[in-house]
Motif scaffolding. Structure first.
Motif, PDB file in Angstrom:
ATOM      1  N   UNK A 184     -60.931  20.872 -10.757  1.00 14.05           N
ATOM      2  CA  UNK A 184     -60.347  20.418 -12.007  1.00 14.05           C
ATOM      3  C   UNK A 184     -59.014  19.700 -11.779  1.00 14.05           C
ATOM      4  N   UNK A 185     -58.665  19.419 -10.527  1.00 14.85           N
ATOM      5  CA  UNK A 185     -57.414  18.729 -10.271  1.00 14.85           C
ATOM      6  C   UNK A 185     -57.670  17.264  -9.957  1.00 14.85           C
ATOM      7  N   UNK A 186     -56.696  16.430 -10.313  1.00 15.78           N
ATOM      8  CA  UNK A 186     -56.808  15.000 -10.079  1.00 15.78           C
ATOM      9  C   UNK A 186     -56.432  14.683  -8.638  1.00 15.78           C
ATOM     10  N   UNK A 187     -57.163  13.745  -8.055  1.00 20.63           N
ATOM     11  CA  UNK A 187     -56.906  13.420  -6.649  1.00 20.63           C
ATOM     12  C   UNK A 187     -56.835  11.925  -6.393  1.00 20.63           C
ATOM     13  N   UNK A 188     -56.892  11.091  -7.408  1.00 19.47           N
ATOM     14  CA  UNK A 188     -56.887   9.655  -7.189  1.00 19.47           C
ATOM     15  C   UNK A 188     -55.580   9.216  -6.535  1.00 19.47           C
ATOM     16  N   UNK A 189     -55.686   8.181  -5.690  1.00 20.46           N
ATOM     17  CA  UNK A 189     -54.506   7.611  -5.056  1.00 20.46           C
ATOM     18  C   UNK A 189     -53.773   6.686  -6.010  1.00 20.46           C
ATOM     19  N   UNK A 190     -52.625   6.203  -5.554  1.00 19.68           N
ATOM     20  CA  UNK A 190     -51.818   5.327  -6.376  1.00 19.68           C
ATOM     21  C   UNK A 190     -51.047   4.386  -5.473  1.00 19.68           C
ATOM     22  N   UNK A 191     -50.970   3.094  -5.870  1.00 19.75           N
ATOM     23  CA  UNK A 191     -50.285   2.108  -5.072  1.00 19.75           C
ATOM     24  C   UNK A 191     -48.791   2.092  -5.348  1.00 19.75           C
ATOM     25  N   UNK A 192     -48.154   1.027  -4.837  1.00 23.09           N
ATOM     26  CA  UNK A 192     -46.715   0.858  -5.007  1.00 23.09           C
ATOM     27  C   UNK A 192     -46.442   0.311  -6.403  1.00 23.09           C
ATOM     28  N   UNK A 193     -45.564   0.982  -7.149  1.00 28.70           N
ATOM     29  CA  UNK A 193     -45.172   0.553  -8.489  1.00 28.70           C
ATOM     30  C   UNK A 193     -43.807  -0.120  -8.432  1.00 28.70           C
ATOM     31  N   UNK A 194     -43.721  -1.341  -8.935  1.00 30.85           N
ATOM     32  CA  UNK A 194     -42.454  -2.081  -8.886  1.00 30.85           C
ATOM     33  C   UNK A 194     -42.111  -2.564 -10.282  1.00 30.85           C
ATOM     34  N   UNK A 195     -41.000  -2.064 -10.816  1.00 30.57           N
ATOM     35  CA  UNK A 195     -40.603  -2.406 -12.184  1.00 30.57           C
ATOM     36  C   UNK A 195     -39.207  -3.011 -12.244  1.00 30.57           C
ATOM     37  N   UNK A 196     -38.613  -3.350 -11.101  1.00 29.69           N
ATOM     38  CA  UNK A 196     -37.302  -4.002 -11.111  1.00 29.69           C
ATOM     39  C   UNK A 196     -37.268  -5.054 -10.015  1.00 29.69           C
ATOM     40  N   UNK A 197     -36.514  -6.128 -10.273  1.00 34.17           N
ATOM     41  CA  UNK A 197     -36.385  -7.180  -9.272  1.00 34.17           C
ATOM     42  C   UNK A 197     -35.642  -6.678  -8.039  1.00 34.17           C
ATOM     43  N   UNK A 198     -34.699  -5.776  -8.225  1.00 38.17           N
ATOM     44  CA  UNK A 198     -33.978  -5.223  -7.079  1.00 38.17           C
ATOM     45  C   UNK A 198     -34.933  -4.527  -6.117  1.00 38.17           C
ATOM     46  N   UNK A 199     -35.859  -3.732  -6.681  1.00 35.20           N
ATOM     47  CA  UNK A 199     -36.832  -3.044  -5.852  1.00 35.20           C
ATOM     48  C   UNK A 199     -37.720  -4.048  -5.127  1.00 35.20           C
ATOM     49  N   UNK A 200     -38.171  -5.059  -5.858  1.00 33.11           N
ATOM     50  CA  UNK A 200     -39.006  -6.090  -5.237  1.00 33.11           C
ATOM     51  C   UNK A 200     -38.263  -6.768  -4.091  1.00 33.11           C
ATOM     52  N   UNK A 229     -63.990  26.414  -7.974  1.00 30.93           N
ATOM     53  CA  UNK A 229     -63.518  25.445  -8.962  1.00 30.93           C
ATOM     54  C   UNK A 229     -63.288  26.038 -10.350  1.00 30.93           C
ATOM     55  N   UNK A 230     -63.601  27.312 -10.533  1.00 26.14           N
ATOM     56  CA  UNK A 230     -63.429  27.933 -11.855  1.00 26.14           C
ATOM     57  C   UNK A 230     -61.949  28.127 -12.142  1.00 26.14           C
ATOM     58  N   UNK A 231     -61.535  27.732 -13.344  1.00 28.13           N
ATOM     59  CA  UNK A 231     -60.159  27.963 -13.788  1.00 28.13           C
ATOM     60  C   UNK A 231     -60.165  29.090 -14.816  1.00 28.13           C
ATOM     61  N   UNK A 232     -59.249  30.049 -14.717  1.00 28.96           N
ATOM     62  CA  UNK A 232     -59.252  31.187 -15.642  1.00 28.96           C
ATOM     63  C   UNK A 232     -59.140  30.757 -17.108  1.00 28.96           C
ATOM     64  N   UNK A 233     -59.788  31.524 -17.970  1.00 29.32           N
ATOM     65  CA  UNK A 233     -59.699  31.355 -19.421  1.00 29.32           C
ATOM     66  C   UNK A 233     -59.222  32.677 -20.012  1.00 29.32           C
ATOM     67  N   UNK A 234     -58.144  32.635 -20.784  1.00 29.23           N
ATOM     68  CA  UNK A 234     -57.595  33.843 -21.400  1.00 29.23           C
ATOM     69  C   UNK A 234     -57.486  33.605 -22.897  1.00 29.23           C
ATOM     70  N   UNK A 235     -58.253  34.366 -23.685  1.00 27.75           N
ATOM     71  CA  UNK A 235     -58.184  34.283 -25.143  1.00 27.75           C
ATOM     72  C   UNK A 235     -57.278  35.399 -25.643  1.00 27.75           C
ATOM     73  N   UNK A 236     -56.306  35.038 -26.473  1.00 22.60           N
ATOM     74  CA  UNK A 236     -55.326  35.998 -26.988  1.00 22.60           C
ATOM     75  C   UNK A 236     -55.627  36.286 -28.450  1.00 22.60           C
ATOM     76  N   UNK A 237     -55.812  37.587 -28.775  1.00 22.50           N
ATOM     77  CA  UNK A 237     -56.063  37.981 -30.156  1.00 22.50           C
ATOM     78  C   UNK A 237     -57.456  38.531 -30.333  1.00 22.50           C
ATOM     79  N   UNK A 238     -57.642  39.822 -30.078  1.00 21.32           N
ATOM     80  CA  UNK A 238     -58.981  40.422 -30.103  1.00 21.32           C
ATOM     81  C   UNK A 238     -59.622  40.257 -31.471  1.00 21.32           C
ATOM     82  N   UNK A 239     -58.907  40.590 -32.526  1.00 21.54           N
ATOM     83  CA  UNK A 239     -59.505  40.496 -33.858  1.00 21.54           C
ATOM     84  C   UNK A 239     -59.859  39.051 -34.211  1.00 21.54           C
ATOM     85  N   UNK A 240     -58.958  38.130 -33.879  1.00 23.38           N
ATOM     86  CA  UNK A 240     -59.220  36.728 -34.224  1.00 23.38           C
ATOM     87  C   UNK A 240     -60.494  36.240 -33.549  1.00 23.38           C
TER      88      UNK A 240
END
Length: 360
Positions: free
Chosen positions: A1-17, A310-321
């Motif tokens: 249930x976890x994300x594993x995709x890669x990611x490239x270089x992000x450039x949002x300023x001319x200084x960085x470029x 791969x199972x992630x725990x599920x916890x329901x709170x509120x027995x009466x509900x």
């Protein structure tokens, strides 16, 4: 249930470029250049290998955009008339969404109003590009973090004990995990609040709850609701990080201000699936109605077909509900029987029990 995709270089300023180019970069494959004025950089860029680079909403000198495309890059133009940056490279924060008063003038309200118009092809494209950009930013943000979800009803009111309990749940979980919620008011706001103050004392949490109780709901005034949240944020200004994943589909319910990172989507179906996907450490379900029941069984379906690892725990709170008011538990228990998920599905009566289960 976890994300594993890669990611490239992000450039949002001319200084960085300029720094990257000065260090001798010759191949720009995987680079994403966002919102830059490149009218003076064409010759320098075209001297490099541009295949696989992406230029998002950048400005070029005459003819340079075509030359960049011919060199193998993808050039996507700015889209006018849209109240949000469709190519954004990071998640939102509350100050960006609540950037003006009254609320109707804010980016959050204007984006909702725009999304409710009759959408043309350009509008639908803009929404898809925006949600893809948020999805990429969320993938990067969640990497290396252990997220636990808190889901529950939006109708909880500040000042009520149930709201305080949800805040205590967020505080307890936030001490060891990154709390993620659906980002709205009610239980979601309370959990993000508690997570934000996870390093604070119970008395300080009670102080924050008392401030918020002056504006119990975003009705009749979103601005009063926002103002009290801002007061709490200013009073306790060293937040523990948490995440919210709201949607403009439910834009009549404003996003809460207590998450430190906000992944806000236009499409609710994308948001629902994403919220379940990122919560690799499990999900705690507080009492809720149809929306929460939907989330319970979306999560149950994922776990039903998952193997033990791969199972992630599920916890329901509120027995009466969960056994009488909205009797989802008997069906969930039956589905889990004999499956890998069975030892990971729990029904408890208090938020303290839920925290103990998640923290082990």
């Amino acid at each position: 249930m976890k994300r594993t995709r890669g990611r490239g270089v992000q450039i949002s300023s001319l200084d960085d470029l300029d720094r990257r180019l000065a260090r001798g970069a010759q191949r720009l494959s995987g680079w994403r250049l966002h919102g830059l004025d490149l009218t003076g950089r064409g010759p320098d860029l075209l001297a490099r290998r541009l295949s696989g680079a992406t230029f998002l909403g950048c400005t070029f000198a005459a003819g340079d955009a075509a030359r960049v495309e011919a060199a193998g890059a993808l050039v996507l133009p700015a889209i006018g008339g849209v109240p949000v940056d469709v190519y954004r490279g990071r998640l939102y924060d509350a100050d960006e969404l609540y950037d003006a008063t009254p609320y109707a003038a804010s980016t959050d309200a204007r984006a909702y109003a725009w999304s409710q118009q009759d959408a043309g092809a350009d509008d639908l494209l803009a929404q898809s590009l925006h949600d893809h950009a948020v999805d990429e930013a969320l993938t990067a943000w969640t990497r290396g973090r252990a997220l636990v979800g808190v889901m529950g009803g939006h109708a909880l009111v500040r000042g009520e004990q149930t709201y305080a309990d949800a805040a205590r749940l967020g505080a307890g979980l936030g001490a060891t995990h990154v709390v993620a919620t659906g980002g709205g008011p009610g239980a979601m706001e309370a959990a993000n609040l508690g997570a934000r103050l996870a390093r604070r004392t119970p008395d300080e949490l009670a102080e924050a709850l008392a401030v918020l109780a002056r504006a119990p709901s975003y009705h009749p005034s979103v601005d009063a609701w926002v103002d009290t949240a801002r007061e709490v944020r200013a009073r306790f200004d060293d937040p523990v990080e948490s995440l919210s994943i709201p949607t403009w589909h439910y834009g009549h319910e404003p996003a809460n201000l207590f998450a430190t990172a906000i992944a806000k989507y236009f499409r609710n179906s994308t948001r629902e699936a994403t919220l379940l996907e990122v919560c690799g450490a499990g999900i705690v379900f507080l009492p809720g109605a149809a929306g929460t029941v939907q989330e319970v069984f979306q999560d149950a379906c994922e776990n039903y077909y998952a193997d033990e690892s791969s199972v992630a725990p599920m916890v329901l709170v509120g027995v009466r509900h969960w056994t009488e008011t909205v009797p989802a538990w008997p069906l969930l228990e039956a589905l889990a029987r004999g499956r890998a998920m069975e030892p990971h599905v729990h029904l408890v009566d208090t938020v303290d029990e839920a925290v103990a289960l998640v923290r082990g």
